[in-house]
Design a protein around this motif. Structure first.
Motif, short mmCIF file in Angstrom:
data_model
loop_
_atom_site.label_atom_id
_atom_site.label_comp_id
_atom_site.label_asym_id
_atom_site.label_seq_id
_atom_site.Cartn_x
_atom_site.Cartn_y
_atom_site.Cartn_z
N ARG A 187 -2.67 -10.43 0.94
CA ARG A 187 -2.33 -11.11 -0.31
C ARG A 187 -0.92 -11.71 -0.26
O ARG A 187 -0.57 -12.56 -1.08
N ASP A 206 0.83 -1.20 0.00
CA ASP A 206 0.00 0.00 0.00
C ASP A 206 0.87 1.26 0.00
O ASP A 206 0.61 2.22 0.73
N SER A 231 -9.56 -16.11 -0.91
CA SER A 231 -9.03 -14.93 -0.21
C SER A 231 -10.04 -13.81 -0.09
O SER A 231 -10.10 -13.13 0.95
N ASN A 232 -10.83 -13.58 -1.13
CA ASN A 232 -11.80 -12.48 -1.06
C ASN A 232 -12.77 -12.68 0.10
O ASN A 232 -13.07 -11.75 0.86
N GLU A 269 -8.08 -0.31 6.64
CA GLU A 269 -8.80 -1.42 6.01
C GLU A 269 -8.17 -1.80 4.69
O GLU A 269 -7.98 -2.98 4.38
N GLU A 270 -7.84 -0.80 3.89
CA GLU A 270 -7.18 -1.05 2.61
C GLU A 270 -5.82 -1.72 2.83
O GLU A 270 -5.46 -2.67 2.13
N LEU A 324 -12.27 -8.40 7.91
CA LEU A 324 -12.49 -6.97 7.99
C LEU A 324 -13.86 -6.63 8.58
O LEU A 324 -14.05 -5.53 9.10
N ILE A 329 -10.81 -12.40 3.57
CA ILE A 329 -10.45 -11.02 3.90
C ILE A 329 -11.69 -10.22 4.28
O ILE A 329 -11.69 -9.44 5.25
N SER A 330 -12.78 -10.42 3.54
CA SER A 330 -14.03 -9.72 3.86
C SER A 330 -14.51 -10.09 5.27
O SER A 330 -14.95 -9.23 6.04
N MET A 351 -6.29 -5.39 3.74
CA MET A 351 -6.74 -6.16 2.58
C MET A 351 -5.56 -6.50 1.66
O MET A 351 -5.42 -7.64 1.19
#
Length: 366
Positions: free
Chosen positions: A305, A254, A357-358, A297-298, A365, A361-362, A301
């Motif tokens: 990965r 990030d 993973s989606n 949060e970003e 979070l 991660i959701s 996420m």
């Protein structure tokens, strides 16, 4: 001042592969020259505007090698004159396995390019035809060998998993081919059939694999590449020690970067913005605001990965406080299901967790 990454989008291809929905079109030679000039102007403008050092440069596409070495070197020289390019910067260009006809690798290396990403996809010529690729495996081997002879010692090959009619045996042959080329990095992606592609139009006629079958290809790839000496460091990326893609790690950490060209995205000073899928918008420097960026949060996420996962020390250094207790508590049941690992240093996903993973991660979070 912290350095940034620089991404340059080259939106041209000599044909559209059956699976590709990236923004690109087939150019005339004069359009390649005009676009190169416009991109150079944009590099100069942004260099003066930002006055920030750069430590990674990535020419992506499309097919950047279609520009040829003279135009690529011209753009590289423009970067040198417009930005402070730090010593030992990683400078990557994506090339096709037919680039032996388009590029002088010796001149590229002398101009400062030090990393290549080559779109192999498969070493099985039948699978390549199904994908709509315009090369064969020997084209890829010759391109790698010529680049190595010119002094490139940081080369990546892209591989696609769950191609129609692919088998575990043919996948093994592709992975062994990559290792035999003595490349330092391999990217391995599961085929996604997306709208706007020829595969999407033909999806009812294609022998596509189920989710479970795709998972089997992925898990086999992770294990096989490990056996061959390539360490997984991100969901789809594997490398020899010390050859992780520094530019791509910037995304997953990030960190800030500037993207130039139609469809290129940027993250600078807490803002995410992009150029639309439109040459006219780029030529007139019209940006579209996307959102604020860089919040916790970003960051979480993106960090998840990576195989190292969400490291608590990195998080605290970035945000000045510890990881929320609720996230660690939420990860504990997932650890029992084999989807993640929890230690006193990090939360990270397992290979099984990467496959979903989606959703994982959701959940973390939420």
């Amino acid at each position: 001042m912290n350095p940034i990454g620089l991404y340059l989008h080259i939106p041209f291809c000599d044909g559209k592969c059956a699976y590709c929905n990236f923004f690109s079109r087939c150019p005339q030679d004069e359009e390649l020259t005009a676009y190169t000039e416009r991109l150079a102007d944009s590099i100069t403008t942004w260099g003066n505007r930002l006055n920030r050092p750069v430590d990674t440069v990535y020419f992506g596409g499309g097919t950047p090698s279609l520009l040829g070495h003279d135009r690529l070197i011209y753009l590289m020289n423009t970067i040198y004159h417009s930005f402070e390019l730090l010593k030992n910067a990683e400078i990557t260009v994506e090339v096709n396995p037919t680039s032996t006809d388009e590029l002088n690798f010796t001149l590229l290396r002398q101009a400062g390019f030090n990393r290549l990403s080559i779109g192999l996809q498969s070493a099985n010529d039948h699978e390549l035809k199904l994908l709509g690729r315009r090369h064969d495996s020997e084209d890829a081997r010759r391109t790698v060998e010529r680049a190595q002879h010119a002094g490139f010692d940081n080369i990546s090959l892209d591989v696609m998993l769950a191609i129609p009619e692919q088998t575990i045996d043919s996948l093994d042959e592709t992975l062994a081919f990559c290792a035999s080329c003595k490349v330092q990095h391999i990217s391995a992606y599961i085929l996604k059939v997306e709208e706007g592609t020829r595969f999407y139009t033909q999806r009812d006629q294609l022998a596509l694999f189920s989710d479970d079958e795709q998972a089997a290809f992925y898990e086999h790839t992770v294990q096989r590449l490990s056996d061959l000496g390539y360490r997984q460091y991100e969901i789809s990326n594997f490398s020899l020690t010390g050859f992780e893609s520094r530019h791509n790690l910037r995304y997953w950490h990030d960190e800030e970067y500037l993207g130039l060209g139609p469809s290129a995205h940027s993250f600078l000073n807490g803002r995410r913005f992009y150029y639309d899928h439109d040459f006219h918008q780029f030529y007139h420097d019209r940006l579209t605001e996307e959102s604020a960026g860089g919040d916790s949060e970003e960051y979480i996420m993106l960090a998840l990965r990576l195989t190292e996962g969400l490291r608590f020390d990195r998080y605290q250094k970035r945000f000045g406080h510890t990881i929320p207790d609720r996230l660690v508590a939420a990860a504990k049941p997932l650890e029992q299901q084999g989807l993640c690992r929890v230690s006193d240093q990090a939360v990270s996903l397992t290979v099984k967790g990467f496959l979903v993973s989606n959703a994982v991660i959701s959940y973390l979070l939420s």
